[in-house]
Motif scaffolding. Structure first.
Motif, short mmCIF file in Angstrom:
data_model
loop_
_atom_site.label_atom_id
_atom_site.label_comp_id
_atom_site.label_asym_id
_atom_site.label_seq_id
_atom_site.Cartn_x
_atom_site.Cartn_y
_atom_site.Cartn_z
N VAL A 171 17.64 -2.31 -0.42
CA VAL A 171 17.78 -1.01 -1.07
C VAL A 171 16.43 -0.32 -1.00
CG1 VAL A 171 18.28 0.23 -3.20
CG2 VAL A 171 19.61 -1.79 -2.59
N ASP A 172 16.38 0.77 -0.25
CA ASP A 172 15.14 1.54 -0.19
C ASP A 172 15.14 2.52 -1.37
OD1 ASP A 172 12.88 2.92 0.29
OD2 ASP A 172 13.60 3.94 2.10
N ALA A 173 14.48 2.08 -2.44
CA ALA A 173 14.34 2.94 -3.61
C ALA A 173 12.89 3.38 -3.72
CB ALA A 173 14.79 2.20 -4.87
N CYS A 174 12.25 3.52 -2.54
CA CYS A 174 10.85 3.99 -2.55
C CYS A 174 10.76 5.30 -3.31
CB CYS A 174 10.36 4.19 -1.11
SG CYS A 174 9.95 2.64 -0.31
N PHE A 175 11.75 6.18 -3.07
CA PHE A 175 11.71 7.50 -3.69
C PHE A 175 12.23 7.47 -5.13
CE2 PHE A 175 13.40 11.89 -4.19
CZ PHE A 175 12.21 12.57 -4.00
N ALA A 232 18.41 7.14 6.51
CA ALA A 232 17.40 6.16 6.06
C ALA A 232 16.03 6.65 6.50
CB ALA A 232 17.68 4.80 6.67
N HIS A 233 15.02 6.35 5.72
CA HIS A 233 13.68 6.86 6.02
C HIS A 233 13.20 6.40 7.40
CE1 HIS A 233 9.39 7.73 5.68
NE2 HIS A 233 9.77 8.65 4.81
N ALA A 234 12.45 7.28 8.05
CA ALA A 234 11.93 7.00 9.40
C ALA A 234 11.10 5.73 9.44
CB ALA A 234 11.10 8.19 9.87
N ALA A 267 18.28 4.73 -2.19
CA ALA A 267 18.59 5.10 -3.57
C ALA A 267 17.50 6.01 -4.13
CB ALA A 267 18.71 3.83 -4.43
N PRO A 268 17.59 7.31 -3.88
CA PRO A 268 18.48 8.00 -2.95
C PRO A 268 17.78 8.20 -1.61
CG PRO A 268 17.36 9.65 -4.27
CD PRO A 268 16.81 8.29 -4.69
N ALA A 269 18.53 8.78 -0.64
CA ALA A 269 17.94 9.09 0.66
C ALA A 269 17.08 10.34 0.54
CB ALA A 269 19.05 9.32 1.69
N ALA A 287 10.20 0.07 -4.20
CA ALA A 287 10.03 1.18 -5.15
C ALA A 287 8.55 1.56 -5.16
CB ALA A 287 10.47 0.76 -6.55
N ASP A 288 8.28 2.86 -4.97
CA ASP A 288 6.89 3.31 -4.83
C ASP A 288 6.29 3.76 -6.16
OD1 ASP A 288 7.28 2.84 -2.17
OD2 ASP A 288 7.10 4.94 -1.54
N LEU A 289 5.18 3.15 -6.50
CA LEU A 289 4.44 3.60 -7.69
C LEU A 289 3.67 4.88 -7.41
CD1 LEU A 289 4.64 1.93 -10.30
CD2 LEU A 289 4.88 0.42 -8.36
N HIS A 290 3.37 5.14 -6.13
CA HIS A 290 2.62 6.38 -5.85
C HIS A 290 3.54 7.59 -5.66
CE1 HIS A 290 2.31 5.47 -1.17
NE2 HIS A 290 3.49 5.91 -1.49
N LYS A 291 4.80 7.40 -6.00
CA LYS A 291 5.71 8.55 -6.07
C LYS A 291 6.00 8.76 -7.56
CE LYS A 291 7.55 8.44 -1.39
NZ LYS A 291 7.04 7.20 -0.76
N PHE A 292 7.17 8.29 -8.01
CA PHE A 292 7.50 8.55 -9.41
C PHE A 292 6.92 7.52 -10.38
CE2 PHE A 292 10.35 11.34 -7.14
CZ PHE A 292 10.18 12.51 -7.86
N SER A 340 0.82 -1.23 0.00
CA SER A 340 0.00 0.00 0.00
C SER A 340 0.85 1.27 0.00
CB SER A 340 -0.90 0.01 1.23
OG SER A 340 -0.10 0.08 2.40
N GLY A 341 2.18 1.13 0.06
CA GLY A 341 2.99 2.35 0.05
C GLY A 341 4.39 2.07 0.55
N GLY A 342 5.19 3.12 0.56
CA GLY A 342 6.59 2.97 0.94
C GLY A 342 6.76 2.43 2.35
N THR A 343 6.00 2.98 3.28
CA THR A 343 6.15 2.53 4.66
C THR A 343 5.84 1.05 4.77
OG1 THR A 343 5.68 4.73 5.53
CG2 THR A 343 5.33 2.88 7.03
N GLU A 344 4.78 0.60 4.12
CA GLU A 344 4.44 -0.83 4.22
C GLU A 344 5.54 -1.68 3.58
OE1 GLU A 344 0.88 -2.40 2.35
OE2 GLU A 344 0.70 -3.92 3.90
C1 LIG Z 1 13.28 6.75 0.63
C2 LIG Z 1 11.89 6.64 1.19
N1 LIG Z 1 11.52 5.49 1.80
C3 LIG Z 1 10.29 5.33 2.32
C4 LIG Z 1 9.34 6.34 2.25
C5 LIG Z 1 7.99 6.14 2.87
O1 LIG Z 1 7.02 6.16 1.88
P1 LIG Z 1 5.48 6.40 2.15
O2 LIG Z 1 5.31 7.83 2.53
O3 LIG Z 1 4.87 6.05 0.84
O4 LIG Z 1 5.01 5.49 3.22
C6 LIG Z 1 9.69 7.54 1.62
C7 LIG Z 1 8.74 8.65 1.54
O5 LIG Z 1 9.06 9.75 1.17
C8 LIG Z 1 10.99 7.69 1.07
O6 LIG Z 1 11.38 8.82 0.47
#
Ligand SMILES: Cc1ncc(COP(=O)(O)O)c(C=O)c1O
Length: 485
Positions: free
Chosen positions: A200-204, A127-129, A173-175, A230-235, A88-92
């Motif tokens: 590799v957190d390439a969510c962004f 690294a993302h929170a 990738a990237p922070a 990798a997040d589809l709801h970002k890029f 459902s998103g990057g955090t998940e």
């Molecule tokens: C590198 C990275 N990881 C994780 C996340 C968390 O993503 P989300 O806000 O979709 O839960 C983000 C959000 O900006 C991000 O930039």
């Protein structure tokens, strides 16, 4: 009747920051292609009644997931051994990467696990929170490795902290806070030698970097990389609610699942954290990916590269302001130039407030004291989207004017207010409750942040307060916003 309801919603929406047009350089990702949004709306609407809980009943969900996972896997150079899930998103995605690594670590270290050893989650400070959240939820010790003031982390510092108790090392990738591409190659190689998983957190950046010129390898090309988000709801330009988590190897992917037949209801098998889930964001992302394909993503990425070059060029002409480090991908972070005389420096908090007054939103990031006591400076984050290319001249001009307007002004300062909080006896081990937090917030003027109140005061206060106190205040602020009146 429903016209009245929707009218009210429209009125509420009018109070929101604009989601399209490029004036908001965080939170939202506008491709600048209205036809993509229309396609996504139509796809989301077609899938609206479907329950993503059970692809045996709704096989369209599995079909769309297959396509989406296949597309992202190709983009990040995954072979046939790479598989995964749509979340459902990057955090998940981040939560699941950590939960999976923890479960496998426990299986592979039965003695340590039996003795109650908490596995470690090793990551750069940037690294993302979401990884701190994962560590708290899944009972790992979060071990942040300090970065240099330019936002880069030394691979050697991460490698030096690798040990048997590390369940997962994370690189970005990237922070998000710095825009830096972490040293994925060296870290993943060292992790592999030690039998440690590497995410590799390439969510962004995961749907930008594959088409970015000159990015060092950061994905499944590196044999030590064991999972990637990798997040589809970002890029991927899809509406919120869709990301991809990929694993190297079926065994690792299956460790992500929750399955039980031990209750009297239907057998429950969840690949992700939720049970029932909307198929709409998946359908929207699927449709966008079908429409854009590789060429479409390459074109949008080229546009982001031009935006990045244009903004870096502009910042280079602005005295007292610099880009943090050497970002790779769709983020730029601005910091005061400490090499400039104090009266020339541009405070990023004040800059962000000034830009907001002129209709441009960049994101305040408080200065941050790392685990070794070193500081990452306060900064302003800019998410760069393709649509901004059309407004690039305007934005460059606005940036320069805003910097001129605040140059040399005293940086936003939270020390007085933080002193008052301390005098009242609040500290890391004594956090204010809801009523006291609200009183303090009002005193700091933060009760009005949604009504255009400058954010810099609140950000400066966060920098000065012990983290548990700041966290209590911020949680209170958000809770109050949604509390029924
Ligand atoms: C590198 C990275 N990881 C994780 C996340 C968390 O993503 P989300 O806000 O979709 O839960 C983000 C959000 O900006 C991000 O930039």
């Amino acid at each position: 009747m429903s016209g009245g309801i929707l009218g009210r919603l429209r009125d509420l929406r009018a109070l929101d920051a604009p989601t399209h047009g490029g004036h908001v350089l965080a939170y939202v990702y506008d491709s600048g292609m209205p036809e993509l949004d229309e396609l996504a709306d139509a796809a989301a609407s077609l899938a609206r009644p479907v329950n993503g809980l059970d692809p045996t009943v709704f096989p369209s969900v599995a079909a769309m997931e297959r396509d989406l996972l296949g597309f992202v896997r190709r983009a990040v150079h995954g072979g046939r051994d790479v598989t995964g899930s749509v979340t459902s998103g990057g955090t998940e995605s981040c939560l699941l990467a950590v939960k999976t690594a923890r479960d496998l670590w426990r299986t592979e270290h039965p003695d340590a696990a039996a003795q109650g050893t908490r596995p470690r989650l090793l990551a750069p400070s940037t690294a993302h929170a979401a990884f701190q959240k994962a560590a708290r939820l899944f009972d790992l010790e979060f071990d942040p490795v300090p970065c240099a003031p330019d936002g880069t982390v030394a691979a050697a510092d991460l490698i030096a902290r690798m040990g048997d108790d590390v369940a997962l090392v994370v690189v970005s990738a990237p922070a998000y806070p710095s825009g830096a591409l972490d040293p994925v190659g060296a870290v993943a190689a060292a992790a592999k030698v030690r039998g440690i998983r590497c995410h590799v957190d390439a969510c962004f950046g995961g749907l930008v970097l594959p088409w970015w010129r000159d990015a060092a390898p950061w994905d499944f090309r590196l044999p030590g990389v064991t999972s990637l988000s990798a997040d589809l709801h970002k890029f991927g330009y899809a509406p919120k609610g869709v990301s991809v988590l990929l694993h190297r190897g079926r065994r690792q992917h299956r460790a992500q699942f929750f399955a039980t037949t031990r209750w009297p209801g239907y057998p429950v098998v969840n690949a992700t954290l939720l049970g029932s889930r909307s198929a709409s964001p998946l359908a929207a992302a699927w449709a966008i990916v079908q429409r854009l394909g590789d060429d479409g993503f390459a074109e949008l990425t080229a546009s982001i590269e031009r935006v990045a070059a244009g903004i870096r060029d502009e910042v280079a002409r602005i005295p007292g302001l610099v880009v943090m480090g050497d970002p790779v991908g769709p983020a730029i972070t601005l910091v005061a130039d400490v090499a400039a005389p104090i009266d020339v420096r541009v405070d990023p908090h004040r800059l962000a407030d000034e830009l907001a007054d002129h209709g441009w939103r960049i994101q305040h990031q408080p200065g941050f004291v790392q685990s070794d006591g070193t500081r990452l400076p306060r900064s302003a984050h800019l998410t760069l989207t393709p649509v901004l290319e059309r407004r690039l001249k305007d934005f460059r001009r606005a940036l320069t004017h805003a910097a001129d307007a605040v140059r040399g002004r005293r940086p936003a300062d939270g020390r007085w207010m933080a002193g008052a909080v301390r005098t009242l006896g609040y500290a890391a081990d004594r956090v204010p409750g809801p009523a006291a937090s609200w009183r303090l917030l009002r005193l700091a003027g933060a009760g009005r942040v949604t009504q255009g109140q400058p954010m810099s005061t609140l950000m400066a206060l966060i920098e000065e307060l012990p983290a548990p106190v700041a966290e209590a205040l911020l949680a209170e602020l958000l809770a109050r916003m949604s509390e029924p009146r």
